[in-house]
Enzyme design. Structure first.
Site, PDB file in Angstrom:
ATOM      1  N   HIS A  49       0.814  -1.220   0.000  1.00  0.00           N
ATOM      2  CA  HIS A  49       0.000   0.000   0.000  1.00  0.00           C
ATOM      3  C   HIS A  49       0.848   1.271   0.000  1.00  0.00           C
ATOM      4  O   HIS A  49       0.309   2.357  -0.217  1.00  0.00           O
ATOM      5  CB  HIS A  49      -0.991  -0.008   1.169  1.00  0.00           C
ATOM      6  CG  HIS A  49      -0.419   0.381   2.488  1.00  0.00           C
ATOM      7  ND1 HIS A  49       0.058  -0.533   3.399  1.00  0.00           N
ATOM      8  CD2 HIS A  49      -0.254   1.597   3.072  1.00  0.00           C
ATOM      9  CE1 HIS A  49       0.480   0.094   4.481  1.00  0.00           C
ATOM     10  NE2 HIS A  49       0.305   1.391   4.308  1.00  0.00           N
ATOM     11  N   ASP A 104      -0.656  -7.454   1.451  1.00  0.00           N
ATOM     12  CA  ASP A 104      -0.007  -6.143   1.571  1.00  0.00           C
ATOM     13  C   ASP A 104       1.499  -6.313   1.745  1.00  0.00           C
ATOM     14  O   ASP A 104       2.066  -6.084   2.814  1.00  0.00           O
ATOM     15  CB  ASP A 104      -0.606  -5.376   2.752  1.00  0.00           C
ATOM     16  CG  ASP A 104      -0.178  -3.915   2.778  1.00  0.00           C
ATOM     17  OD1 ASP A 104       0.353  -3.438   1.753  1.00  0.00           O
ATOM     18  OD2 ASP A 104      -0.377  -3.266   3.817  1.00  0.00           O
ATOM     19  N   SER A 106       4.441   2.807   7.693  1.00  0.00           N
ATOM     20  CA  SER A 106       3.995   1.727   6.812  1.00  0.00           C
ATOM     21  C   SER A 106       5.161   1.158   6.009  1.00  0.00           C
ATOM     22  O   SER A 106       5.977   1.895   5.460  1.00  0.00           O
ATOM     23  CB  SER A 106       2.926   2.240   5.847  1.00  0.00           C
ATOM     24  OG  SER A 106       1.747   2.584   6.534  1.00  0.00           O
TER      25      SER A 106
END
EC number: 3.4.21.-
Length: 482
Positions: A278, A334, A431
């Site tokens: 992502h 992911d 992230s």
């Protein structure tokens, strides 16, 4: 004399008796194996050893003189190539490097012309590139054009490079000469503690001039990176929550990425970055395609210093096929891999993390660390921070989501970290960074999870991609089978 002397029969004598037509002065002199052969014409020959040696521009680190040109040929013994890297580079920039320049000829079809200052967008500085000869020799040409203003430039100091001989197909290994009667042979070594050989043994050089393993006749062993063993390990802290500042070398695998915004990742081997899908394809309808500008920075805990070290260009981006960008509540798959254009030189501040091989590394209550450059107390941080968090019981995370009437998918390819009523300092910008745990059996740090998703920043659980679920895919991609 150590090094390659005695490894290549008759080479020594041929070098000493070889005529040098460019040297017309008695000032010329020779010293064998890695010492400069100097001539008034500024042409020189260097003979590479297995240990790195320095090559500098004239007068370095003082400003170099204008109006000079020099050619340096670096040669390696049979069965070896020449590898050259720049530790410092500062030449006057110019369009297409038509002014002051360093030109590297590796024996391929095209030469590479360099100029500018390391870390600057002007000119064409070498950055982190390694120059490896296609044969046994490499040529470096240094040109400093005349200036109408002054013979000396007070702004540019030239370059400092390291060169060495490396066994063909073994870019990170060294060899030690064993000078006993009979066919030459070498004992293979890798650059400890950052690399290790995938096999051990003494290599011999028969009349075919190809290095062979004396035990099974195989090829030269490959040096592989050592993972999960920081030179500067973390000090043992009590099981407290919140974030702390990382010291240089605590998390040497940490990557800082800039794609749609800041993110993280982890170095695998010496050429791959493990990150979250992502960060490349965000879960936002305004981002319909992957950003073509993918930047990766490695080797420091301070963002300003990372930017000075420079971007590591990405050759290839591979996102897991299960990832669905347009399904905003589903972070299954992911995970992504970034292949760098060049291998990175490993050292105390830049080392890879290991990958998991068993389920015991996911047991509830096991403590681990997550690091990153994400938001801290509402502000973007410029320093690498880390938090110590436990693997949470799956049932507790499912109940926590249910209580909040959340619809996010919590699949078997994910796990959660933290405690319901304690601070979870992982936030935006983290992230893609990894959650690592200590493997007591292998004595190394293992990346078991990738920062994937959560519900705000603060208290509660964070949700991570379970790396073990994707090990087959990771291996296929890195081996070029996917």
């Amino acid at each position: 004399m150590s090094g390659f002397r005695g490894l290549v029969p008759e080479l020594e004598n041929s070098l000493w008796s070889s005529p040098t037509t460019s040297c017309m002065s008695k000032m010329c002199w020779w010293l064998l194996w890695g010492i400069l052969h100097t001539c008034p014409t500024q042409a020189s020959v260097l003979l590479a050893q297995q240990s790195p040696q320095q090559l500098t521009s004239p007068g370095y680190p003082e400003p170099y003189l204008k109006g000079q040109e020099s050619h340096t040929d670096i040669e390696a013994p049979e069965g070896f190539a020449v590898r050259l890297t720049f530790q410092d580079f500062d030449l006057e920039p110019s369009p297409d490097c038509e002014g002051d320049s360093v030109t590297i000829s590796t024996g391929g079809t095209d030469a590479t012309r360099l100029c500018g200052r390391q870390g600057s967008p002007l000119g064409n500085p070498p950055g982190h590139r390694e120059f490896v000869s296609s044969g046994r020799s490499l040529r470096l040409t240094f040109q400093a054009h005349s200036s109408s203003k002054s013979k000396i430039t007070h702004l540019h100091k030239g370059f400092l490079a390291l060169y060495q001989a490396v066994a063909v197909n073994q870019p990170n290994g060294d060899t030690e000469a064993v000078t006993t009667p009979g066919a030459p042979k070498i004992q293979n070594h890798c650059q400890d503690p950052y690399y290790k050989a995938d096999q051990t043994g003494t290599l011999s050089c028969p009349s075919s001039w190809k290095w062979k393993d004396r035990q099974d006749g195989g090829e030269v062993p490959e040096c592989v990176p050592v993972c999960g063993r920081p030179v500067v390990p973390l000090a043992e802290n009590p099981n407290t929550f919140g974030s702390s500042r990382a010291k240089l070398g605590n998390f040497p695998w940490q990557a800082f990425t800039s794609i749609y915004g800041r993110g993280g990742g982890a170095l695998l081997g010496d050429r791959w970055i493990l990150t979250a899908a992502h960060t490349i394809y965000p879960k936002d309808s305004i981002y319909l395609r992957r950003n073509q500008n993918v930047e990766v920075f490695l080797g420091h805990t301070d963002i300003d210093e990372l930017l000075k070290l420079g971007n590591h260009p990405v050759r290839r981006v591979v996102v897991h096929p299960d990832y669905r960008q347009h399904e905003s509540h589903n972070f299954n798959g992911d995970i992504a891999l970034l292949e760098l254009e060049q291998r990175v030189p490993l050292g105390p501040n830049l080392l890879p993390v290991c990958l998991p091989d068993n389920e015991t590394l996911y047991h509830s209550g096991l403590w681990g660390y997550v690091s990153g450059f994400g938001v801290e107390m509402g502000w973007l941080t410029t320093k690498l921070k880390y938090s110590k968090l436990p693997v949470a019981p799956r049932e507790a995370c499912e109940a926590w989501l249910h209580q909040r009437q959340r619809t996010e998918v919590f699949s078997d390819n994910m796990f959660c970290v933290g405690e319901e009523m304690q601070v979870n300092s992982v936030c935006q910008g983290d992230s893609g960074s990894v959650y690592v745990v200590w493997d007591d059996l292998a004595l190394r740090w293992v990346a078991t999870g990738i920062v994937s998703w959560g519900i705000g920043c603060g208290k509660g659980y964070g949700f991570y991609t379970k790396v073990l679920s994707y090990m087959d895919w990771i291996k296929r991609v890195i081996e070029g089978k996917d």
